[in-house]
Design a protein around this motif. Structure first.
Motif, PDB file in Angstrom:
ATOM      1  N   LEU A  51      -5.205  26.221  84.023  1.00 47.70           N
ATOM      2  CA  LEU A  51      -4.228  25.838  85.052  1.00 47.70           C
ATOM      3  C   LEU A  51      -3.204  26.952  85.279  1.00 47.70           C
ATOM      4  N   ASN A  52      -2.781  27.610  84.210  1.00 49.60           N
ATOM      5  CA  ASN A  52      -1.818  28.715  84.360  1.00 49.60           C
ATOM      6  C   ASN A  52      -2.428  29.863  85.175  1.00 49.60           C
ATOM      7  N   GLU A  53      -3.705  30.158  84.904  1.00 52.06           N
ATOM      8  CA  GLU A  53      -4.377  31.218  85.669  1.00 52.06           C
ATOM      9  C   GLU A  53      -4.529  30.832  87.128  1.00 52.06           C
ATOM     10  N   MET A  54      -4.859  29.565  87.370  1.00 51.26           N
ATOM     11  CA  MET A  54      -4.980  29.097  88.757  1.00 51.26           C
ATOM     12  C   MET A  54      -3.643  29.178  89.479  1.00 51.26           C
ATOM     13  N   ASN A  55      -2.585  28.757  88.800  1.00 52.80           N
ATOM     14  CA  ASN A  55      -1.254  28.778  89.420  1.00 52.80           C
ATOM     15  C   ASN A  55      -0.824  30.198  89.766  1.00 52.80           C
ATOM     16  N   ARG A  56      -1.114  31.155  88.851  1.00 54.58           N
ATOM     17  CA  ARG A  56      -0.738  32.534  89.107  1.00 54.58           C
ATOM     18  C   ARG A  56      -1.476  33.085  90.328  1.00 54.58           C
ATOM     19  N   LEU A  57      -2.797  32.814  90.448  1.00 54.40           N
ATOM     20  CA  LEU A  57      -3.572  33.278  91.593  1.00 54.40           C
ATOM     21  C   LEU A  57      -3.114  32.605  92.877  1.00 54.40           C
ATOM     22  N   ALA A  58      -2.844  31.274  92.810  1.00 54.39           N
ATOM     23  CA  ALA A  58      -2.385  30.559  94.003  1.00 54.39           C
ATOM     24  C   ALA A  58      -1.041  31.098  94.480  1.00 54.39           C
ATOM     25  N   LEU A  59      -0.154  31.427  93.541  1.00 54.81           N
ATOM     26  CA  LEU A  59       1.154  31.976  93.916  1.00 54.81           C
ATOM     27  C   LEU A  59       0.987  33.343  94.580  1.00 54.81           C
ATOM     28  N   ASP A  60       0.096  34.194  94.033  1.00 52.72           N
ATOM     29  CA  ASP A  60      -0.162  35.504  94.639  1.00 52.72           C
ATOM     30  C   ASP A  60      -0.682  35.355  96.061  1.00 52.72           C
ATOM     31  N   LEU A  61      -1.627  34.427  96.265  1.00 49.91           N
ATOM     32  CA  LEU A  61      -2.192  34.233  97.603  1.00 49.91           C
ATOM     33  C   LEU A  61      -1.145  33.727  98.585  1.00 49.91           C
ATOM     34  N   SER A  62      -0.271  32.842  98.109  1.00 47.94           N
ATOM     35  CA  SER A  62       0.767  32.316  99.001  1.00 47.94           C
ATOM     36  C   SER A  62       1.756  33.385  99.423  1.00 47.94           C
ATOM     37  N   GLN A  63       1.863  34.456  98.621  1.00 41.77           N
ATOM     38  CA  GLN A  63       2.771  35.562  98.932  1.00 41.77           C
ATOM     39  C   GLN A  63       2.038  36.750  99.575  1.00 41.77           C
ATOM     40  N   GLY A  64       0.730  36.562  99.871  1.00 45.20           N
ATOM     41  CA  GLY A  64      -0.037  37.618 100.521  1.00 45.20           C
ATOM     42  C   GLY A  64      -0.443  38.736  99.594  1.00 45.20           C
ATOM     43  N   LYS A  65      -0.427  38.515  98.282  1.00 48.81           N
ATOM     44  CA  LYS A  65      -0.810  39.551  97.321  1.00 48.81           C
ATOM     45  C   LYS A  65      -2.283  39.378  96.936  1.00 48.81           C
ATOM     46  N   LEU A  66      -3.057  40.469  97.108  1.00 50.26           N
ATOM     47  CA  LEU A  66      -4.480  40.412  96.788  1.00 50.26           C
ATOM     48  C   LEU A  66      -4.864  41.346  95.639  1.00 50.26           C
ATOM     49  N   ASP A  67      -3.870  42.001  95.045  1.00 49.56           N
ATOM     50  CA  ASP A  67      -4.168  42.961  93.983  1.00 49.56           C
ATOM     51  C   ASP A  67      -3.764  42.462  92.606  1.00 49.56           C
ATOM     52  N   GLY A  68      -3.490  41.157  92.491  1.00 48.47           N
ATOM     53  CA  GLY A  68      -3.089  40.606  91.198  1.00 48.47           C
ATOM     54  C   GLY A  68      -4.286  40.343  90.300  1.00 48.47           C
ATOM     55  N   PRO A  69      -4.041  39.918  89.050  1.00 48.96           N
ATOM     56  CA  PRO A  69      -5.140  39.654  88.114  1.00 48.96           C
ATOM     57  C   PRO A  69      -5.963  38.441  88.535  1.00 48.96           C
ATOM     58  N   HIS A  70      -7.248  38.468  88.213  1.00 48.62           N
ATOM     59  CA  HIS A  70      -8.151  37.364  88.535  1.00 48.62           C
ATOM     60  C   HIS A  70      -8.390  36.501  87.307  1.00 48.62           C
ATOM     61  N   PRO A  71      -8.560  35.204  87.484  1.00 48.98           N
ATOM     62  CA  PRO A  71      -8.981  34.360  86.358  1.00 48.98           C
ATOM     63  C   PRO A  71     -10.350  34.820  85.869  1.00 48.98           C
ATOM     64  N   PRO A  72     -10.605  34.741  84.572  1.00 47.60           N
ATOM     65  CA  PRO A  72     -11.909  35.186  84.045  1.00 47.60           C
ATOM     66  C   PRO A  72     -13.044  34.301  84.545  1.00 47.60           C
ATOM     67  N   ARG A  73     -14.265  34.768  84.305  1.00 54.08           N
ATOM     68  CA  ARG A  73     -15.443  34.096  84.850  1.00 54.08           C
ATOM     69  C   ARG A  73     -15.599  32.670  84.344  1.00 54.08           C
ATOM     70  N   HIS A  74     -15.203  32.438  83.076  1.00 53.74           N
ATOM     71  CA  HIS A  74     -15.416  31.105  82.511  1.00 53.74           C
ATOM     72  C   HIS A  74     -14.436  30.062  83.039  1.00 53.74           C
ATOM     73  N   ASN A  75     -13.443  30.482  83.833  1.00 55.72           N
ATOM     74  CA  ASN A  75     -12.497  29.523  84.414  1.00 55.72           C
ATOM     75  C   ASN A  75     -13.097  28.968  85.703  1.00 55.72           C
ATOM     76  N   TYR A  76     -13.936  27.953  85.553  1.00 54.18           N
ATOM     77  CA  TYR A  76     -14.636  27.402  86.711  1.00 54.18           C
ATOM     78  C   TYR A  76     -13.691  26.654  87.648  1.00 54.18           C
ATOM     79  N   MET A  77     -12.572  26.188  87.147  1.00 50.39           N
ATOM     80  CA  MET A  77     -11.618  25.460  87.983  1.00 50.39           C
ATOM     81  C   MET A  77     -11.036  26.364  89.073  1.00 50.39           C
ATOM     82  N   ALA A  78     -11.020  27.688  88.807  1.00 53.07           N
ATOM     83  CA  ALA A  78     -10.420  28.621  89.760  1.00 53.07           C
ATOM     84  C   ALA A  78     -11.429  29.154  90.770  1.00 53.07           C
TER      85      ALA A  78
END
Length: 433
Positions: A51-78
């Motif tokens: 959930l923390n990884e998803m929240n971080r990616l969602a926050l980056d997308l909402s701010q137009g940032k595409l160069d942030g860290p990605h959730p790892p492959r095993h995080n299927y929720m993301a």
């Protein structure tokens, strides 16, 4: 429910309440000896991390940032968020290409964003292929930012083949990415010292212009780079009457190496490094077909002694060792003009060129001596030995011998040698070799 179970469940309940209220949570540390509750704690911690990884990616997308860290492959929720990130990145790349004046193809993606982008591509394509007037008083149409021209240039830049376009005076008007890597920044192909290849291309164009032989292709070796190239030069005429010369330069070094290795594999016995039977017989046929009456040749038939016994008593690995060792001795003893080929499993054929029978026997005696030295230095429970038969021949008088006749004579002499060894052994006498 015991007290420990109640305590652990309360800790987990507090963690879940925080997650459901949208609060950021760190991993919880739960210490319990109950296996089922410990497993549940591990799963909750994994859920918190996902959930923390998803929240971080969602926050980056909402701010137009595409160069942030990605959730790892095993995080299927993301997975849906990562797919959205990929789609936005693709769209941005396409828009940047359009902004830079490049033409891109339509993008295959779902939703209104891709629909709008593809409509924009259609509009740019339509605009780029419209006629924009004419040159001076001529009636030659001038397409601006040609869609097809951009597509061709994009494709040429992706090729591993170098592409060089020059005008009639040798001035470079276009070089694709591969050509720039090969030649560097060049303006003119005539009088160049950077690469012999450029001089060759200029020569190809000059000669072909005079002889009207386009297209012309040549295989070229450039010594300073130790590289083989396939060079093709062609010419084409623009509607304006201007002539351009289109040159392609392909590195074929790997192909040349593979071709050479294929040739070697077709002539050489893989196990021993000697020539194979087909190559040896072909060479013998060539010698017999010559009309040189001043030279004497010899062939020697060689058969390894006791190979079957070695295989049966000590294994095929020892038999292979025997074959390879004797082959090395044969190869290391002959002259550079002679040839050794593996005729069969334990048989070799030696062709001695411009050689008398006495010289051939001297060379073979040297082979026996080398084998005896090997036996002393690296003793085996068996003896390394072979039997041989030498047959001299020449092409005078004509007609020459037949290959089959020569082989039969040498084979009979080899069996005489083998029988003599057996007779000496039966009498208890040491044999030579």
């Amino acid at each position: 429910m015991d007290d420990e179970s109640k305590r652990v469940l309360e800790e987990m309940q507090n963690v879940l309440e925080k997650l459901l209220s949208g609060q950021q949570n760190n991993a919880t540390e739960v210490h319990t000896l109950i296996p089922e509750l410990q497993t549940l704690a591990v799963q909750i911690n994994q859920l918190i991390q996902n959930l923390n990884e998803m929240n971080r990616l969602a926050l980056d997308l909402s701010q137009g940032k595409l160069d942030g860290p990605h959730p790892p492959r095993h995080n299927y929720m993301a997975s849906p968020l990562k797919e959205l990130h990929s789609q936005l990145s693709t769209l941005i790349w396409g828009l940047r290409q359009l902004r830079s004046g490049y033409i891109v193809g339509k993008l295959d993606g779902p939703g209104e964003l891709f629909d709008i982008f593809n409509e924009l591509v259609d509009q740019v394509m339509a605009a780029s292929t419209r006629e924009a007037g004419s040159i001076g008083n001529s009636n030659i149409p001038v397409p601006f930012n040609s869609w097809r021209y951009h597509q061709i240039l994009k494709t040429l830049d992706l090729l591993h083949v170098s592409v060089l376009e020059v005008d009639g005076s040798g001035h470079v008007v276009y070089a694709n990415h591969s050509a720039k890597e090969l030649f560097g920044d060049i303006d003119d192909i005539s009088g160049q010292t950077k690469s012999d290849m450029l001089g060759l291309i200029a020569k190809n164009i000059t000669i072909s212009k005079e002889e009207n032989t386009f297209p012309v292709s040549r295989e070229v070796y450039e010594e300073r780079n130790n590289t083989w190239y396939w060079v093709t030069s062609n010419c084409f005429l623009l509607p304006t009457g201007q002539v351009f010369y289109f040159n392609t330069i392909e590195d074929i070094s790997e192909w040349k190496i593979n071709k050479y290795q294929l040739k070697i594999s077709a002539t050489v016995d893989e196990m021993t490094g000697t020539y194979n039977r087909k190559t040896g017989l072909r060479e013998l046929e060539k010698i017999l077909a010559r009309s040189d009456s001043s030279k004497t040749y010899c062939i020697a038939f060689v058969d390894i002694d006791g190979l079957k016994t070695i295989n049966d008593n000590y294994g095929h690995s020892e038999g292979d060792y025997t074959i390879k060792t004797i082959a090395k001795v044969l190869l290391s003893s002959i002259r550079s003009s002679d040839m050794v080929c593996r005729y069969g499993g334990d048989e070799f054929l030696i062709i001695f060129k411009d050689c008398t029978e006495e010289v051939a026997e001297t060379i073979i005696t040297r082979m026996y001596e080398k084998l005896n030295n090997l036996d002393r230095k690296n003793p085996k429970p068996y003896t390394l030995s072979f039997s041989h038969g030498v047959t001299p021949f020449s092409n005078n008088p004509r007609p020459a011998y037949r290959v089959a006749d020569l082989l039969d004579l040498a084979d009979k002499k080899m069996y005489q040698c083998k029988n003599q060894k057996k007779q000496k052994k039966a009498k208890g006498k040491p044999h030579d070799g």
